[in-house]
Structures are given as C-alpha cells and as structure tokens.
Design a protein around this motif. Structure first.
Motif, short mmCIF file in Angstrom:
data_model
loop_
_atom_site.label_atom_id
_atom_site.label_comp_id
_atom_site.label_asym_id
_atom_site.label_seq_id
_atom_site.Cartn_x
_atom_site.Cartn_y
_atom_site.Cartn_z
N ILE A 241 0.94 -1.28 0.31
CA ILE A 241 -0.28 0.03 0.15
C ILE A 241 0.64 1.11 -0.20
CG2 ILE A 241 -1.80 1.57 1.24
CD1 ILE A 241 -2.76 -0.83 2.42
N MET B 60 -4.08 -0.59 8.87
CA MET B 60 -3.29 -2.04 8.31
C MET B 60 -2.68 -2.98 8.93
SD MET B 60 -2.11 1.05 5.13
CE MET B 60 -2.96 2.46 5.25
N VAL C 144 -1.66 -6.28 6.85
CA VAL C 144 -0.72 -5.74 5.71
C VAL C 144 0.77 -5.94 6.04
CG1 VAL C 144 -0.01 -3.42 4.42
CG2 VAL C 144 -2.80 -4.48 5.08
N VAL D 84 4.42 -1.36 3.57
CA VAL D 84 3.78 -0.35 3.10
C VAL D 84 4.83 0.70 2.93
CG1 VAL D 84 2.47 2.11 4.64
CG2 VAL D 84 1.39 -0.28 5.00
N THR E 278 3.56 -5.39 9.61
CA THR E 278 3.81 -4.52 8.41
C THR E 278 5.10 -3.48 8.95
OG1 THR E 278 1.29 -3.37 8.27
CG2 THR E 278 2.81 -2.26 7.37
N CYS F 101 0.84 -1.42 -6.07
CA CYS F 101 0.23 -1.01 -5.05
C CYS F 101 -0.95 -1.81 -5.05
CB CYS F 101 0.76 0.32 -4.23
SG CYS F 101 2.64 0.44 -3.73
N SER G 142 -3.20 -0.09 -3.57
CA SER G 142 -4.25 1.23 -3.54
C SER G 142 -2.83 2.25 -3.07
CB SER G 142 -5.45 1.10 -2.85
OG SER G 142 -5.03 0.66 -1.45
N VAL G 143 -2.63 3.46 -3.18
CA VAL G 143 -2.38 4.56 -2.90
C VAL G 143 -3.56 5.96 -1.86
CG1 VAL G 143 -0.69 6.57 -3.09
CG2 VAL G 143 -0.34 4.37 -4.94
N ALA H 215 -8.21 0.20 3.19
CA ALA H 215 -7.50 -0.23 2.34
C ALA H 215 -6.60 -1.67 2.39
CB ALA H 215 -5.93 0.87 2.82
N ALA I 292 -6.27 -4.52 -0.46
CA ALA I 292 -4.60 -5.16 -0.54
C ALA I 292 -4.58 -6.51 0.06
CB ALA I 292 -3.84 -4.75 0.27
N SER J 68 -10.90 -5.35 -5.58
CA SER J 68 -11.14 -4.20 -5.79
C SER J 68 -11.70 -3.06 -6.77
CB SER J 68 -8.95 -3.94 -7.10
OG SER J 68 -9.32 -2.68 -6.86
#
Length: 339
Positions: free
Chosen positions: A4, A42, A47, A50, A74, A103, A105-106, A151, A155, A161
């Motif tokens: 991410i 996250m 996740v 990052v 993370t 990625c 998403s951003v 997010a 991810a 998505s």
C-alpha cells in the motif's frame, strides 16, 4: 501481498485561504498522526508492506519513528526516489513509482489539488483520497483508522478491488488542439492579473467555470453550481457557468468562511461527447482551485468531460463489503444466529 502506498502533501491546508478566509491550518503533525492510525489498522489486518512518499519535512521518517515497536506484520518504508524538488512533481514521481511497485492502492492525503496531481500518474491503480486540504470535494472525510481498514481490505483481498472502486470523471484542457492538463472537480478561467497567489479566492477574477459535480454541500468553486436553483448534472455531464456583469446574483461559499456574491450570466449542461471553447483570452486556467496554465492572446482553449479519471476506492463501500464477508470476525460458532 501487494503493498500500500501513502502520499501526504506537506503543503496542503496552508495556502492563502487561511488569510483571506477562515480555512483550517492542517499541520504536518496531524497528518503524521492520521498516517500512524491508518498503518496501525493495516497492521492489525495483516498488511505486509507500506511505502510512504518522502518529502523535505521528513514526515515519513517521523511516522516510522512513532511506529517503532508497535507493528507486528507491517514493514513501513520510505519510498526511494532519485531526487526531491519540494513541488507537486514529487507527488507525480512518487505515484508513478508506487504504480511500478504494483501497489494495491495509494492513500492520498490532501485537498482537491493533491488528488488531481496524483491522478495524473495513477492510471488504473486505485487511489484513496483523504481530506487534509482546503477545498475537499474529491477527497473523502474519514478518520485515519477507517482509511487503513479500507486500504487493508483491498490489499489483502478481503474485498475485490473492482467491487469497491469506481472510475471518476475528469475535465480535460487542450490549447490549440494539444492536451495540456486535467481537473477532477472544477476548472476555472480567471483574470490573468493578480496571480501572485495560486489559489483562487477573489470572485471578481472568475470568468468561466466548468464543473464535474454540483452540490450545495460543497466548499469551493463547485459550490457556485451547487447554489444555482434546480441544477443537477448526470454522470456524463459537466456544468459550464459564465460570470459577468448584469447576471443572476448567486451567493456561494467559495472558501471556508468566505461567502461571495457572484453574477452568473449563463449556465448550461454539457455532455461528455461535446467540446466547449473558452470564450476568454489572455486569462489563467485554475485547475481544482489553483492557477496553473496561461491562455495567451490568440490561443484557443477547449474543455471536455472525460470518463478517464482516476480509479477511486469508496471507503464506506469497502468497509461495508469487508464486514459482509466476515472479515472482522473469527471463530464464528455454528450456532451463532444473526437476527
């Protein structure tokens, strides 16, 4: 698992509208706190990676310092860039690098202008625009923890998505037939004089406005369309508003705390297949509230609505889908019944 990305504009929430209006000063420390809360969420959802855009004020490094010994899964990194300019080009370069990293998403923290710049390089990579700017029509006003959860849902694959995303429209500016730039919310043609401040705040300087959305709950130039009686536009329409002497007097909040009376001489809906030529010459074009491009005397400037804007994650929809999939429940007993 795909990483991410996080873009935090250190300049958002600090322009001249704090002096001429009553806009909130959004400090970099508060942006850091939002990023920290998002990353903690996250991390809780598993996740793995990052990456944060670097900037001259070192917000990314300060985030990493605050998160030291607080994360279990993370890894947080400062995105590697060949150089920093301290301008909007850092955002374009960072979004492009995050796209190359694939990625999921951003997260884009800023106002309409920051989202616009990020959209110039995002292509099909989903953006999560979060409000920390002045005119926040495009970004979503959501607490940082929920931003992180949304997010993470995309991810980790808890939410597809495509199910949580939609492609936004954009306004495209061409000069003498050559594509020049985009706007996501509003494109304004303003007087070329008095351009010391990039932000548009003087109603007398505004000559024409093109809008992708109109709402009486907006702040900024798009509020002008929102405060016109009975005006609604569809997904494949933009609103073209012309201002000048002797028109309909409309009061609208063009900046926080700044209610202005403007004289609207005409307004019309324009479909995405149509092109509108700007009637003013020797003017400046403001994109999402900031002066960017000059129209020189003798040049022809054309505006059209396009459906090729950025892909945007709807935070509320992503969370709703994640809840429906049981993403936040563990070891659900077979006997458990939902009323």
């Amino acid at each position: 698992m795909r990483p991410i990305g996080i873009i935090a504009n250190p300049a958002s929430g600090k322009d001249i509208r704090r002096l001429v209006a009553s806009g909130t000063v959004f400090s970099n420390q508060e942006k850091i706190n939002i990023i920290v809360r998002a990353i903690l969420a996250m991390d809780a959802m598993g996740v793995e990676r990052v990456v944060i855009m670097p900037d001259p004020s070192h917000m990314a490094e300060r985030v990493i310092k605050k998160l030291r010994s607080r994360l279990s899964t993370t890894c947080v990194e400062v995105l590697e860039l060949p150089y920093l300019l301290g301008t909007w080009q850092d955002t374009v370069q960072s979004v492009g690098a995050m796209r190359d990293l694939d990625c999921a998403s951003v997260v884009v923290m800023g106002g309409d202008g920051t989202s616009r710049v990020a959209a110039k390089a995002s292509d099909d990579m989903p953006l999560i625009p979060v409000s920390t700017g002045t005119n926040n029509v495009f970004p979503q006003l959501v607490e940082g923890t929920l931003v992180g959860l949304a997010a993470a849902a995309v991810a980790t694959g808890a939410v597809a998505s495509g199910a949580a995303c939609a492609r936004a429209p954009r306004l495209e500016l061409s000069i003498d037939g050559e594509f020049r730039d985009i706007a996501l919310v509003d494109l304004a043609v303003v007087d070329a004089a008095n351009t010391a401040a990039r932000a548009v705040w003087d109603p007398l300087a505004i000559k024409e406005i093109f809008l992708t959305c109109v709402s009486a709950s907006n702040i900024g130039l798009s509020a002008i369309g929102g405060f016109l009686p009975g005006v609604e536009i569809g997904e494949d329409e933009m609103l073209h508003v012309t201002l000048g002497d002797g028109g309909l007097e409309v009061m609208a909040p063009i900046a926080p705390g700044l209610l202005s009376r403007l004289s609207v001489t005409s307004y019309e809906k324009v479909r995405s297949c149509e092109v509108v030529r700007v009637s003013n010459r020797s003017a400046m074009v403001a994109l999402d509230g900031e002066r960017e491009i000059a129209i020189l005397d003798g040049q022809d400037a054309d505006i059209r609505l396009s459906r090729r804007g950025p892909v945007v994650v709807n935070i509320h929809k992503a969370l709703r889908l994640a809840v429906a999939s049981g993403n936040y429940c563990r070891d659900l007993p077979q006997s458990f019944a939902v009323a």
